[in-house]
Write a protein that holds these residues in place. Structure first.
Motif, PDB file in Angstrom:
ATOM      1  N   SER A 159       0.845  -1.196   0.000  1.00 51.37           N
ATOM      2  CA  SER A 159       0.000   0.000   0.000  1.00 51.37           C
ATOM      3  C   SER A 159       0.883   1.250   0.000  1.00 51.37           C
ATOM      4  CB  SER A 159      -0.934  -0.004   1.210  1.00 51.37           C
ATOM      5  OG  SER A 159      -0.224   0.302   2.369  1.00 51.37           O
ATOM      6  N   ARG A 160       2.035   1.130   0.710  1.00 53.70           N
ATOM      7  CA  ARG A 160       2.927   2.283   0.725  1.00 53.70           C
ATOM      8  C   ARG A 160       3.500   2.514  -0.685  1.00 53.70           C
ATOM      9  NH1 ARG A 160       7.207   2.537   5.439  1.00 53.70           N
ATOM     10  NH2 ARG A 160       5.276   2.591   6.629  1.00 53.70           N
ATOM     11  N   LYS A 161       3.811   1.382  -1.364  1.00 56.22           N
ATOM     12  CA  LYS A 161       4.337   1.496  -2.717  1.00 56.22           C
ATOM     13  C   LYS A 161       3.268   2.102  -3.643  1.00 56.22           C
ATOM     14  CE  LYS A 161       6.374  -1.246  -6.412  1.00 56.22           C
ATOM     15  NZ  LYS A 161       5.262  -1.017  -7.344  1.00 56.22           N
ATOM     16  N   ALA A 162       2.023   1.624  -3.449  1.00 54.32           N
ATOM     17  CA  ALA A 162       0.926   2.149  -4.272  1.00 54.32           C
ATOM     18  C   ALA A 162       0.769   3.651  -4.054  1.00 54.32           C
ATOM     19  CB  ALA A 162      -0.372   1.424  -3.925  1.00 54.32           C
ATOM     20  N   ARG A 182       1.525   9.158  -6.031  1.00 50.92           N
ATOM     21  CA  ARG A 182       2.104  10.502  -5.964  1.00 50.92           C
ATOM     22  C   ARG A 182       2.906  10.814  -7.221  1.00 50.92           C
ATOM     23  NH1 ARG A 182       2.378   9.918  -0.374  1.00 50.92           N
ATOM     24  NH2 ARG A 182       4.557   9.321  -0.167  1.00 50.92           N
ATOM     25  N   ASN A 183       3.620   9.767  -7.741  1.00 51.60           N
ATOM     26  CA  ASN A 183       4.368   9.987  -8.974  1.00 51.60           C
ATOM     27  C   ASN A 183       3.430  10.366 -10.114  1.00 51.60           C
ATOM     28  OD1 ASN A 183       6.836   9.570  -7.868  1.00 51.60           O
ATOM     29  ND2 ASN A 183       6.875   7.369  -8.346  1.00 51.60           N
ATOM     30  N   VAL A 184       2.335   9.594 -10.237  1.00 49.44           N
ATOM     31  CA  VAL A 184       1.362   9.887 -11.291  1.00 49.44           C
ATOM     32  C   VAL A 184       0.847  11.314 -11.136  1.00 49.44           C
ATOM     33  CG1 VAL A 184      -0.920   9.300 -12.183  1.00 49.44           C
ATOM     34  CG2 VAL A 184       0.674   7.486 -11.539  1.00 49.44           C
ATOM     35  N   GLU A 185       0.538  11.686  -9.877  1.00 51.05           N
ATOM     36  CA  GLU A 185       0.000  13.034  -9.635  1.00 51.05           C
ATOM     37  C   GLU A 185       0.988  14.111 -10.052  1.00 51.05           C
ATOM     38  OE1 GLU A 185      -2.885  11.596  -6.024  1.00 51.05           O
ATOM     39  OE2 GLU A 185      -1.060  12.685  -5.547  1.00 51.05           O
ATOM     40  N   MET A 186       2.280  13.860  -9.764  1.00 51.18           N
ATOM     41  CA  MET A 186       3.286  14.866 -10.135  1.00 51.18           C
ATOM     42  C   MET A 186       3.426  14.971 -11.657  1.00 51.18           C
ATOM     43  SD  MET A 186       4.703  16.797  -7.913  1.00 51.18           S
ATOM     44  CE  MET A 186       3.073  17.104  -7.307  1.00 51.18           C
ATOM     45  N   ILE A 187       3.301  13.822 -12.337  1.00 52.86           N
ATOM     46  CA  ILE A 187       3.382  13.855 -13.807  1.00 52.86           C
ATOM     47  C   ILE A 187       2.196  14.645 -14.371  1.00 52.86           C
ATOM     48  CG2 ILE A 187       3.252  12.440 -15.894  1.00 52.86           C
ATOM     49  CD1 ILE A 187       4.746  10.261 -14.234  1.00 52.86           C
ATOM     50  N   ALA A 200     -11.679   6.190  -9.540  1.00 47.07           N
ATOM     51  CA  ALA A 200     -12.320   4.947  -9.116  1.00 47.07           C
ATOM     52  C   ALA A 200     -12.324   3.932 -10.251  1.00 47.07           C
ATOM     53  CB  ALA A 200     -13.749   5.238  -8.647  1.00 47.07           C
ATOM     54  N   ALA A 201     -12.595   4.395 -11.476  1.00 50.35           N
ATOM     55  CA  ALA A 201     -12.608   3.493 -12.623  1.00 50.35           C
ATOM     56  C   ALA A 201     -11.222   2.910 -12.858  1.00 50.35           C
ATOM     57  CB  ALA A 201     -13.095   4.233 -13.862  1.00 50.35           C
ATOM     58  N   ALA A 202     -10.191   3.766 -12.771  1.00 46.65           N
ATOM     59  CA  ALA A 202      -8.820   3.296 -12.967  1.00 46.65           C
ATOM     60  C   ALA A 202      -8.457   2.258 -11.916  1.00 46.65           C
ATOM     61  CB  ALA A 202      -7.863   4.487 -12.904  1.00 46.65           C
ATOM     62  N   ARG A 203      -8.905   2.508 -10.685  1.00 45.04           N
ATOM     63  CA  ARG A 203      -8.583   1.592  -9.597  1.00 45.04           C
ATOM     64  C   ARG A 203      -9.256   0.234  -9.816  1.00 45.04           C
ATOM     65  NH1 ARG A 203      -9.091   4.806  -4.439  1.00 45.04           N
ATOM     66  NH2 ARG A 203      -7.209   5.779  -5.256  1.00 45.04           N
ATOM     67  N   ARG A 204     -10.522   0.280 -10.277  1.00 41.14           N
ATOM     68  CA  ARG A 204     -11.230  -0.980 -10.570  1.00 41.14           C
ATOM     69  C   ARG A 204     -10.465  -1.776 -11.609  1.00 41.14           C
ATOM     70  NH1 ARG A 204     -15.995   1.944  -9.962  1.00 41.14           N
ATOM     71  NH2 ARG A 204     -16.117   2.412 -12.180  1.00 41.14           N
ATOM     72  N   ARG A 205      -9.994  -1.059 -12.640  1.00 38.24           N
ATOM     73  CA  ARG A 205      -9.296  -1.747 -13.727  1.00 38.24           C
ATOM     74  C   ARG A 205      -7.989  -2.363 -13.230  1.00 38.24           C
ATOM     75  NH1 ARG A 205      -7.842   1.418 -18.897  1.00 38.24           N
ATOM     76  NH2 ARG A 205      -6.433  -0.292 -19.402  1.00 38.24           N
ATOM     77  N   SER A 206      -7.237  -1.579 -12.462  1.00 36.67           N
ATOM     78  CA  SER A 206      -5.946  -2.113 -12.002  1.00 36.67           C
ATOM     79  C   SER A 206      -6.176  -3.262 -11.024  1.00 36.67           C
ATOM     80  CB  SER A 206      -5.104  -1.002 -11.370  1.00 36.67           C
ATOM     81  OG  SER A 206      -5.599  -0.690 -10.089  1.00 36.67           O
ATOM     82  N   ASP A 207      -7.261  -3.206 -10.255  1.00 37.16           N
ATOM     83  CA  ASP A 207      -7.598  -4.323  -9.366  1.00 37.16           C
ATOM     84  C   ASP A 207      -7.868  -5.577 -10.174  1.00 37.16           C
ATOM     85  OD1 ASP A 207      -7.244  -2.811  -7.220  1.00 37.16           O
ATOM     86  OD2 ASP A 207      -9.334  -2.708  -6.574  1.00 37.16           O
ATOM     87  N   ALA A 208      -8.656  -5.398 -11.260  1.00 37.50           N
ATOM     88  CA  ALA A 208      -9.009  -6.537 -12.110  1.00 37.50           C
ATOM     89  C   ALA A 208      -7.745  -7.135 -12.720  1.00 37.50           C
ATOM     90  CB  ALA A 208      -9.972  -6.105 -13.206  1.00 37.50           C
ATOM     91  N   VAL A 209      -6.862  -6.270 -13.208  1.00 36.60           N
ATOM     92  CA  VAL A 209      -5.598  -6.730 -13.787  1.00 36.60           C
ATOM     93  C   VAL A 209      -4.786  -7.475 -12.737  1.00 36.60           C
ATOM     94  CG1 VAL A 209      -3.389  -5.975 -14.753  1.00 36.60           C
ATOM     95  CG2 VAL A 209      -5.524  -4.932 -15.548  1.00 36.60           C
ATOM     96  N   GLY A 210      -4.748  -6.905 -11.527  1.00 35.52           N
ATOM     97  CA  GLY A 210      -3.996  -7.519 -10.441  1.00 35.52           C
ATOM     98  C   GLY A 210      -4.515  -8.915 -10.112  1.00 35.52           C
TER      99      GLY A 210
END
Lengths: 327, 293
Positions: A3-6, A11-16, A310-320
């Protein structure tokens, strides 16, 4: 650990995203009318300041126009009547907003939830009447023709194009400080209070002090936004202290996404552009804003950015999950 | 007659009466807010707009249907209350499982829509509504216009009837029980959702009634509710929403205080209630009649 890595990834995505946004805004004034862009930036900063309170502290202030509008008056007056330089005028407005935030915060944090909203609304109305009656605000006329003096006596800001980059810098600084606050240990405690106040109390946090600091910070940046806006338009008027203005910043944050980093910016851009397009339609603007409020609350409470995240998170969860079953 | 601190008694009594009238509106509106909040945990931001609708519907009934004031006094609360029932069923009822703040945001949006529509249709200059009982009586120390006396007396009566219904009747007992434990009351076979809908309707009806009463005193205009509702919020914070009698007493009391301020320090009369609110919050955060949670 994950979770810390996530969180670090997030934060990296936000900075980009922020870097891309800044790059776009650097070239935007060559395409779009700079005054409109400056208006969006000021309201975006205002909404980010408001979001710090509602999105991360869970405190709904229905009176944030008092900081925005009162700081605008103070900057306008100090620059025009006292002959203060532009940067000192903006600082004066911001400082007074911080002081006002401290006083209002001390009173308002004594109640929670709905009462907090009503108390801030009532106190803002008091500030409105003060601005209406006090001689220095110019009553219904407001303070007009505020000079744009060279910044630090060096940088000429009389042209909109040159002042635009100053406003962009002010916005960037404000945004980054708010962003840093959100991700600091202070911000974490604030979120803990939002989620479960009794537990935060039992863990030994001085909840009221955290709320008060958040309130003052939020008021300060709302003031910075208002003070900057007054120099942009060279005008301070009663419009900026009305309850309608308090409602507008709530709407911007709600539409963009409460508790998201970029939501307030998106929301501010949408609402300002909408008002700009609908200027000929009179009171329909009010009706439209009301409809957006109702639809957002009923259909997509997370706001635009909130829904995307939320949509992005759902997708990455599904991929995970897929990766986990395959591996 | 005596003279108080250099203020002629006529002026003093006149402002006191005005204060009582404002107090009557504060009491009626905060009563409706308190009843709605008690059962639904929603602060009805639309309340001011519904008060304005009350005044407008009375004006429309007179203008388009020729129905006079006395008819409006009965019809308007029913009509506006019915729109409240529709709003509750269609919109507000979808938010009960969420944070109460969403109810506030939704009703704020509704208030904007209603105010915008009326402003679009009727402008913001205001429409006159003629006084149904002109004339008055000279009481020696002051002149009492009949209509103003009627407003104070009638709204006091409405407040007391509401109080009696909630505190002393069987229906009121159901209502109070549902405020405490809606699940348990429902288990006893009482239709709580319908009760909530009707309560909202009644609260809205009270706001509309205040609007009808206000129509002959103030001009009927689309912004009349928005500014009033903020003061009423302050009244509600001062009184605390725990007790019905408390909101009535606070409403009338603050109206009088405001009237007196208008005599002795006119500039402060617009802000005095907010100042009192700030002081009450520092000294007794739960409000004068509220219970600490």
């Amino acid at each position: 650990m994950t979770s810390r890595k996530a969180a670090a990834d997030g934060r990296n995505v936000e900075m980009i995203v922020f870097a891309v946004l800044m790059a776009v805004m650097m070239v935007a004034p060559f395409v779009v009318y700079p005054i409109l862009l400056m208006k969006i930036l000021c309201f975006a900063l205002f909404a980010c300041a408001f979001n710090l309170l509602i999105g991360y502290g869970g405190l709904l202030s229905f009176g944030h126009a008092m900081f925005f509008g009162f700081a605008a008056y103070v900057s306008a007056y100090t620059v025009k009547a006292w002959g203060l330089s532009t940067e000192l005028g903006i600082l004066a407005g911001t400082a007074v907003a911080a002081g006002l935030g401290l006083v209002v915060g001390l009173i308002a944090i004594r109640r929670q939830g709905i009462y907090f909203a009503m108390v801030t609304l009532a106190l803002a109305q008091m500030v409105f009447f003060f601005c209406l009656q006090a001689p220095f605000t110019g009553g219904e006329d407001g303070i007009q023709a505020i000079p744009r003096r060279a910044l630090f006596g060096l940088i000429d800001i009389s042209k909109d194009m040159s002042f635009y980059y100053v406003v962009l810098a002010i916005f960037a600084i404000g945004f980054l400080i708010i962003y840093r606050t959100i991700h600091s240990p202070f911000g974490q405690v604030l979120k803990a209070i939002r989620e479960n106040e009794p537990r935060a109390v039992s863990l030994g946090y001085a909840v009221d002090r955290f709320k008060l600091i958040a309130f003052v910070l939020s008021a300060t940046f709302a003031g910075l936004a208002g003070a900057t806006k007054t120099i942009v338009f060279q005008l301070a008027s009663l419009t900026d202290v009305t309850w309608q203005m308090s409602g507008e910043v709530v709407l911007m944050t709600l539409v963009g996404g409460m508790g998201t980093v970029f939501g307030p910016i998106v929301g501010a851009a949408i609402i300002v552009l909408m008002q700009n397009t609908l200027t000929g339609f009179g009171e329909w603007v009010l009706v439209m804003q009301g409809c957006i409020f109702v639809l957002t609350v009923l259909l997509f409470r997370r706001g635009i950015v909130g829904e995307i995240v939320a949509a992005a998170r759902r997708r990455s969860d599904a991929v995970g999950r897929e990766a986990a079953t395959e591996g | 007659m005596f003279e108080l601190l250099g203020v002629p008694p006529q002026a003093l009594m006149g402002q006191l009466l005005l204060g009582l009238i404002n107090g009557a509106f504060y009491a009626l509106l905060s009563l409706g807010l308190a009843v709605i909040f008690g059962l639904m945990n929603v602060i009805n931001f639309t309340h001011g707009a519904q008060y304005m609708m009350g005044a407008f519907v009375a004006w429309m009934l007179l203008q388009y249907a020729g129905i006079p004031y006395w008819g409006a006094l009965v019809l308007v609360p029913v009509i506006v209350g019915a729109t409240g029932v529709v709003i509750e069923r269609l919109l507000i009822s979808r938010l009960y499982h969420l944070d109460h703040l969403y109810g506030l945001l939704l009703t704020f949006g509704l208030a904007l829509i209603i105010e915008g529509l009326f402003r679009q249709q009727y402008g913001s200059s205001g429409l006159p509504y003629s006084n149904p009982i002109p004339g008055g009586q000279n009481l020696g120390f002051m002149f009492l216009p009949w209509y103003r006396g009627w407003v104070v007396g009638f709204s006091l009566a409405v407040c007391l009837v509401t109080w009696f219904t909630i505190e002393r009747t069987k229906l009121g007992a159901y209502l109070r029980a549902a405020t405490e434990r809606p699940d348990l009351v429902q288990a006893f076979g009482i239709n709580v959702p319908r009760m909530i809908t009707l309560t909202y309707g009644v609260g809205v009806g009270l706001a509309a009634l205040a609007g009808v009463l206000a129509a002959p005193i103030y001009t009927v205009n689309p912004t009349m509710g928005a500014n009033l509702i903020i003061v009423v919020f302050a009244v509600v914070v001062i009184g605390g929403m725990g007790s019905i009698l408390g909101s009535i007493v606070t409403g009338f009391g603050l109206g009088i205080v405001e009237g007196l301020t208008k005599v002795f320090w006119p500039e402060a009369s617009a802000t005095v209630i907010f100042v009192i609110m700030a002081i009450v919050l520092m000294v007794r955060p739960q409000g004068l009649f509220g219970t600490p949670r």
